[in-house]
Design an enzyme around this catalytic site. Structure first.
Site, short mmCIF file in Angstrom:
data_model
loop_
_atom_site.label_atom_id
_atom_site.label_comp_id
_atom_site.label_asym_id
_atom_site.label_seq_id
_atom_site.Cartn_x
_atom_site.Cartn_y
_atom_site.Cartn_z
N GLU A 1 0.81 -1.22 0.00
CA GLU A 1 0.00 0.00 0.00
C GLU A 1 0.85 1.27 0.00
O GLU A 1 1.81 1.39 0.75
CB GLU A 1 -0.94 0.00 1.21
CG GLU A 1 -1.91 -1.18 1.25
CD GLU A 1 -2.89 -1.18 0.08
OE1 GLU A 1 -3.05 -0.14 -0.58
OE2 GLU A 1 -3.50 -2.25 -0.15
N CYS B 268 -8.15 -2.35 7.87
CA CYS B 268 -6.78 -2.32 7.35
C CYS B 268 -6.30 -0.88 7.16
O CYS B 268 -5.21 -0.51 7.62
CB CYS B 268 -6.71 -3.09 6.03
SG CYS B 268 -6.91 -4.87 6.20
N HIS C 242 -1.33 -5.87 1.69
CA HIS C 242 -2.50 -6.74 1.54
C HIS C 242 -2.10 -8.01 0.80
O HIS C 242 -1.29 -7.96 -0.13
CB HIS C 242 -3.60 -6.02 0.75
CG HIS C 242 -4.57 -5.28 1.61
ND1 HIS C 242 -4.75 -3.91 1.54
CD2 HIS C 242 -5.44 -5.72 2.57
CE1 HIS C 242 -5.68 -3.54 2.42
NE2 HIS C 242 -6.11 -4.62 3.05
#
Length: 215
Positions: A80, A143, A167
């Protein structure tokens, strides 16, 4: 001895397992170049997850924090880029909370960028034959909540700790209950996370290569 904190979540959304914890727990006590990896499980609950994360950081005093989460439907290791300051839960968390359009930190910045060399990490994982990409959104569920809270803490304390979020796809045993959904073996994810940790510890300046998205 220096330490790395890596976290995974408990199952949520009706799943019997969470691949993030199934993989992360395999890395507990793993030694990498004189650095010890410590694994912790986080509750899948707004607020509670950050409380547990902050307690683990205080206890372990890591040089690197990698939070790992399940992204059912994604086919690769998704590192991310950014966390945004909003909780907008499509489903309730494991404590029954379902915040909608609520800030994670009141009057906090709209977003924080990761402190990881994400493009170098993607490149290294791909070179090992494992699909990986830079992700432009961590969602608006727990998350993203954890990623934003982690980066907010590091920003507020001016800490030199590196931190970010990755992820991962379903495990094959989950994907059989989701026809058409991609999956990745725990073995491949473990290798990818070992590489991610190694690269994050070694590299301070990210690779200057394309990692963006058209849409």
């Amino acid at each position: 001895m220096k330490s790395v904190l890596i976290t995974g979540f408990e199952p949520f959304g009706g799943e019997r397992v969470n691949p993030s914890w199934e993989v992360v727990k395999q890395l507990n006590d793993f030694m990498l170049g004189g650095v010890k990896v410590v694994a912790r499980q986080l509750p899948c609950a707004f607020g509670e997850a950050l409380t547990a994360l902050n307690a683990a950081i205080d206890e372990i005093q890591p040089v690197l924090v990698l939070a790992i989460g399940q992204a059912g439907g994604r086919a690769d290791i998704s590192i991310e880029r950014v966390a945004i300051n909003v909780d907008d839960a499509r489903i309730a968390d494991n404590l029954g909370n379902q915040p909608i359009d609520q800030p994670i930190v009141e009057n906090g910045p709209a977003a924080y960028f990761t402190r990881l060399p994400i493009k170098a990490m993607v490149q290294g994982i791909r070179e090992a034959g494992i699909p990986a990409s830079v992700s432009q959104t961590a969602g608006t569920y727990v998350c993203n909540h954890v990623m934003y809270g982690l980066l907010h803490r590091l920003h507020q304390t001016n800490d030199e700790i590196k931190g970010g979020f990755i992820h991962i796809p379903y495990l094959p045993e989950q994907a059989v209950n989701h026809p058409g959904a991609p999956s990745m073996s725990a073995h491949s994810v473990v290798i990818a996370l070992e590489l991610a940790i190694s690269i994050a510890l070694q590299i301070d300046h990210d690779s200057h290569i394309a990692g963006g998205a058209i849409h």
